[in-house]
Motif scaffolding. Structure first.
Motif, PDB file in Angstrom:
ATOM      1  N   GLN A   3      -1.213   7.978   0.898  1.00 51.18           N
ATOM      2  CA  GLN A   3      -1.474   6.826   1.917  1.00 51.18           C
ATOM      3  C   GLN A   3      -3.020   6.599   2.127  1.00 51.18           C
ATOM      4  N   THR A   4      -3.466   5.339   2.092  1.00 48.61           N
ATOM      5  CA  THR A   4      -5.018   5.071   2.538  1.00 48.61           C
ATOM      6  C   THR A   4      -4.558   3.949   3.617  1.00 48.61           C
ATOM      7  N   GLU A   5      -5.609   3.403   4.123  1.00 47.05           N
ATOM      8  CA  GLU A   5      -5.604   2.256   5.028  1.00 47.05           C
ATOM      9  C   GLU A   5      -4.402   1.243   4.739  1.00 47.05           C
ATOM     10  N   ARG A   6      -4.856   0.759   3.293  1.00 51.33           N
ATOM     11  CA  ARG A   6      -4.000  -0.488   2.962  1.00 51.33           C
ATOM     12  C   ARG A   6      -3.009  -0.342   1.883  1.00 51.33           C
ATOM     13  N   LEU A   7      -3.144   1.086   1.369  1.00 47.80           N
ATOM     14  CA  LEU A   7      -2.261   1.237   0.001  1.00 47.80           C
ATOM     15  C   LEU A   7      -1.410   2.480   0.110  1.00 47.80           C
ATOM     16  N   THR A   8      -0.360   2.234  -0.736  1.00 47.15           N
ATOM     17  CA  THR A   8       0.294   3.453  -1.198  1.00 47.15           C
ATOM     18  C   THR A   8       0.402   3.848  -2.362  1.00 47.15           C
ATOM     19  N   ILE A   9       0.009   5.098  -2.841  1.00 43.17           N
ATOM     20  CA  ILE A   9      -0.272   5.608  -4.123  1.00 43.17           C
ATOM     21  C   ILE A   9       0.616   6.515  -4.819  1.00 43.17           C
ATOM     22  N   ARG A  10       1.694   6.138  -5.694  1.00 43.83           N
ATOM     23  CA  ARG A  10       2.753   7.202  -5.657  1.00 43.83           C
ATOM     24  C   ARG A  10       2.992   7.306  -7.396  1.00 43.83           C
ATOM     25  N   PRO A  63      -1.177   8.880 -14.014  1.00 47.91           N
ATOM     26  CA  PRO A  63      -1.426   7.719 -13.426  1.00 47.91           C
ATOM     27  C   PRO A  63      -0.523   7.466 -12.208  1.00 47.91           C
ATOM     28  N   TYR A  64      -1.011   6.570 -11.246  1.00 52.00           N
ATOM     29  CA  TYR A  64      -0.030   6.474 -10.130  1.00 52.00           C
ATOM     30  C   TYR A  64      -0.034   4.887  -9.606  1.00 52.00           C
ATOM     31  N   LEU A  65       1.036   4.513  -9.387  1.00 50.81           N
ATOM     32  CA  LEU A  65       1.424   2.995  -8.936  1.00 50.81           C
ATOM     33  C   LEU A  65       0.565   2.738  -7.450  1.00 50.81           C
ATOM     34  N   VAL A  66      -0.291   1.789  -7.542  1.00 52.83           N
ATOM     35  CA  VAL A  66      -0.893   1.348  -6.310  1.00 52.83           C
ATOM     36  C   VAL A  66      -0.190   0.309  -5.817  1.00 52.83           C
ATOM     37  N   SER A  67       0.352   0.084  -4.336  1.00 60.61           N
ATOM     38  CA  SER A  67       1.126  -1.038  -4.011  1.00 60.61           C
ATOM     39  C   SER A  67       0.405  -1.258  -2.508  1.00 60.61           C
ATOM     40  N   GLY A 100      -8.097  -8.300  -7.381  1.00 56.06           N
ATOM     41  CA  GLY A 100      -9.571  -7.968  -7.825  1.00 56.06           C
ATOM     42  C   GLY A 100     -10.319  -8.259  -6.840  1.00 56.06           C
ATOM     43  N   ASN A 101     -11.656  -7.591  -6.681  1.00 62.67           N
ATOM     44  CA  ASN A 101     -12.999  -7.804  -5.682  1.00 62.67           C
ATOM     45  C   ASN A 101     -12.312  -7.707  -4.150  1.00 62.67           C
ATOM     46  N   LYS A 102     -11.326  -6.923  -3.982  1.00 63.63           N
ATOM     47  CA  LYS A 102     -10.819  -6.784  -2.423  1.00 63.63           C
ATOM     48  C   LYS A 102     -11.179  -5.256  -2.021  1.00 63.63           C
ATOM     49  N   GLY A 103     -11.695  -4.553  -3.070  1.00 59.15           N
ATOM     50  CA  GLY A 103     -12.011  -2.822  -2.526  1.00 59.15           C
ATOM     51  C   GLY A 103     -10.723  -2.317  -2.803  1.00 59.15           C
TER      52      GLY A 103
END
Length: 167
Positions: A3-10, A63-67, A100-103
């Protein structure tokens, strides 16, 4: 799961085949990564099984899915790729153009690299990109990877090689 501030990576599952189909047929993927001949959702499912899900079992990563965390919308892919002919894995990322271009690519890839160093205890991570892919070059450098030469694949494709290892 990361988990990051804006994302879930699984990790990917077979149920993510429709998203992989869309991502791998996007203009950015075709231009910067190459056509993987994914023509149907079934092709995408087979690709996921062979190249992504098997990597989790074989290497403990892939590779992981980023949501988007708040909406649970898949937006891209970020992860580690272990190539048979290379000793160390490389970080890779691809996002749908509307995200894109949103970090997001940096946020996801940086979290994946932190996971690689802290949890997987990897010491060296590589990165590859086309010499003309300025945005990927910028991102790889922002991740702390240094350009370390040219890597030529068996098919003759020459890519810029990056590494976290100082020369």
């Amino acid at each position: 799961m990361i988990q990051t501030e804006r994302l879930t990576i699984r990790e990917y599952t077979i149920n993510d085949a429709p998203f992989i189909y869309t991502l791998m047929n996007s203009e950015g993927w075709i231009k910067n990564i190459g056509d993987r001949n994914i023509k149907t959702i079934d092709d995408a499912a087979a690709y996921l099984q062979k190249n992504y899900i098997s990597s989790y079992k074989k290497h403990g990563f892939g590779p992981y899915l980023v949501s988007l965390k708040d909406k649970n919308i898949p937006i891209g892919s970020a992860g580690l790729y272990k190539r048979d002919n290379l000793e160390y894995p490389d970080v890779g990322f691809a996002f749908l153009s509307e995200f894109g271009n949103k970090g997001y690519a940096f946020e996801a890839s940086n979290a994946v690299m932190k996971f690689a160093f802290e949890e997987l205890k990897l010491k060296k991570i590589l990165g590859f990109t086309l010499p003309e892919n300025k945005s990927s070059i910028k991102l790889l450098k922002k991740l702390g990877l240094l350009e370390s030469g040219i890597y030529t694949y068996e098919d003759g494709e020459a890519l810029l090689l990056f590494s976290n290892e100082k020369k």
